[in-house]
Scaffold this motif. Structure first.
Motif, short mmCIF file in Angstrom:
data_model
loop_
_atom_site.label_atom_id
_atom_site.label_comp_id
_atom_site.label_asym_id
_atom_site.label_seq_id
_atom_site.Cartn_x
_atom_site.Cartn_y
_atom_site.Cartn_z
N GLU A 160 0.66 -1.14 0.14
CA GLU A 160 -0.02 0.32 -0.09
C GLU A 160 0.89 1.40 -0.08
OE1 GLU A 160 -4.30 -0.72 2.03
OE2 GLU A 160 -2.50 -1.28 3.31
N THR B 12 -2.49 -1.83 -6.14
CA THR B 12 -3.28 -2.25 -5.16
C THR B 12 -4.70 -1.97 -5.28
OG1 THR B 12 -2.51 -0.14 -4.03
CG2 THR B 12 -1.27 -2.24 -3.48
N LEU C 249 -3.21 -7.42 -2.11
CA LEU C 249 -3.15 -7.40 -0.57
C LEU C 249 -4.10 -8.58 0.14
CD1 LEU C 249 -4.40 -3.71 -0.37
CD2 LEU C 249 -2.15 -4.49 -0.33
#
Length: 371
Positions: free
Chosen positions: A72, A173, A177
């Motif tokens: 992230e 992303t 994830l």
């Protein structure tokens, strides 16, 4: 060149223990996820979960949120590099290694699709693709549809493959994830990462990093790992700085002088590894980890299985059934296991599950009959 008959011989167990040590699999390492991704020169990430299981097997105190947080923050990313497959790399390696391996498997993959690109100007295709994915991240389907506007007679799949081969495209992303993921959407490494892009990785420096993570190894081993050929000159330039060994078949192996080479009887605890783990794909001769009798037993059709190690060597496969209210890990040994081995495998399976199963979800560990 010195005669190979003068080189010390490293048998399969000695190579096994040395490689496991470099791969952080003899004992869990007190490294951060970022440090581990850097040391291992990336993690194979053809599927979304393998990097998490790879680090769970290698790091002390690892939690999936550690790697998700790096993704992230754009500290690491998913990108096509080694062997023209998706890997999770640090930001620097994502660009530098992509440049290093471009002339290998990536360009070879592009050549396989040239028939579907008849009449397509590849420079124009690269520029058009860059503009599209830097405007906003695009899925492969969206990219194909836009490119077909310019080249309606081209093969749609060939267009999107060409874009992926011509440009360093990052999977943005939430793809990858833990617990969320999402569709593949692509943008360029330039658009995704901050700061000036590094140039291609230096061949000599990359040889040293490969040996630190996978050695002792032959030239052919490294070529298998990265998808390049003609790396012998890079090794020869480094020869004065390296040690030379040979395996039992006489193949010359190189290594760093100060790299660990544990005794072949060093205990190697069980480890549960994901499909396509780095350990299994990074040598031309895989007998240092994979007994020849087991090499074909980790695949069903095109599907690779998750595997586990006993005494450092591949000894079976494992499956995970994740239901909403329960998770079951099934262990399938290739040969009968002793009571002590079963106890050790159960303890390692429990550790893997404690790391990866959501808190409060019960789990079971089941052993099947030996295959």
């Amino acid at each position: 060149m010195a005669s190979t008959t003068t080189y010390p011989v490293l048998g399969p167990r000695a190579l096994n223990r040395a490689t496991l040590d470099r791969q952080l699999l003899l004992r869990r390492a007190p490294l951060t996820a970022e440090q581990a991704v850097d040391h291992l020169v990336g993690l194979q990430a053809q599927n979304t979960k393998p990097p998490y299981y790879a680090l769970a097997a290698r790091l002390d105190g690892f939690r999936p949120a550690d790697l998700s947080g790096l993704m992230e923050s754009r500290t690491v990313a998913r990108i096509v590099t080694l062997r023209s497959t998706v890997h999770t790399h640090t930001a620097r390696d994502a660009v530098a290694l992509r440049g290093f391996v471009q002339a290998g498997a990536i360009d070879r993959e592009l050549s396989l699709f040239r028939k579907g690109l008849a009449g397509v100007d590849l420079d124009r295709l690269a520029a058009r693709s860059r503009a599209l994915v830097e405007e906003r991240p695009r899925t492969p389907k969206e990219l194909r549809e836009e490119l077909l506007r310019d080249w309606p007679d081209a093969d749609p799949q060939s267009l999107s493959v060409a874009a992926r081969c011509l440009l360093p495209l990052v999977q943005v992303t939430p793809r990858g994830l833990w617990g969320r993921s999402g569709r593949v959407a692509l943008t360029t490494a330039d658009a995704w990462f901050d700061g000036p892009a590094p140039g291609p990785a230096d061949p000599g420096g990359t040889v040293l990093r490969y040996l630190a993570a996978f050695g002792p190894a032959s030239v052919k081993d490294m070529q298998t790992w990265c998808g390049l050929t003609r790396l012998r000159p890079a090794f020869e330039r480094l020869r004065p700085r390296l040690l030379a060994f040979r395996d039992e078949h006489g193949t010359e192996l190189f290594d760093l002088p100060d790299a660990p080479r544990p005794d072949e009887d060093t205990p190697a605890p069980p480890r549960f590894l994901p499909e396509f783990d780095n350990l299994l794909l990074s040598h031309a001769d895989r007998t240092r980890v994979v007994p020849p009798a087991h090499r074909a037993r980790t695949w069903t059709g095109n599907q690779a299985h998750r595997v586990f190690l006993l005494d450092g060597f591949l000894a079976g496969i494992w499956h995970l059934a994740e239901e909403k209210d329960r998770t079951t890990l099934t262990v399938e040994p290739f040969a009968p296991v002793t009571s002590a081995q079963r106890t050790a495998l159960t303890a390692e399976a429990e550790r893997t599950l404690r790391i990866t199963v959501p808190e409060g979800v019960p789990y079971d560990i089941v052993f099947t009959q030996e295959r």
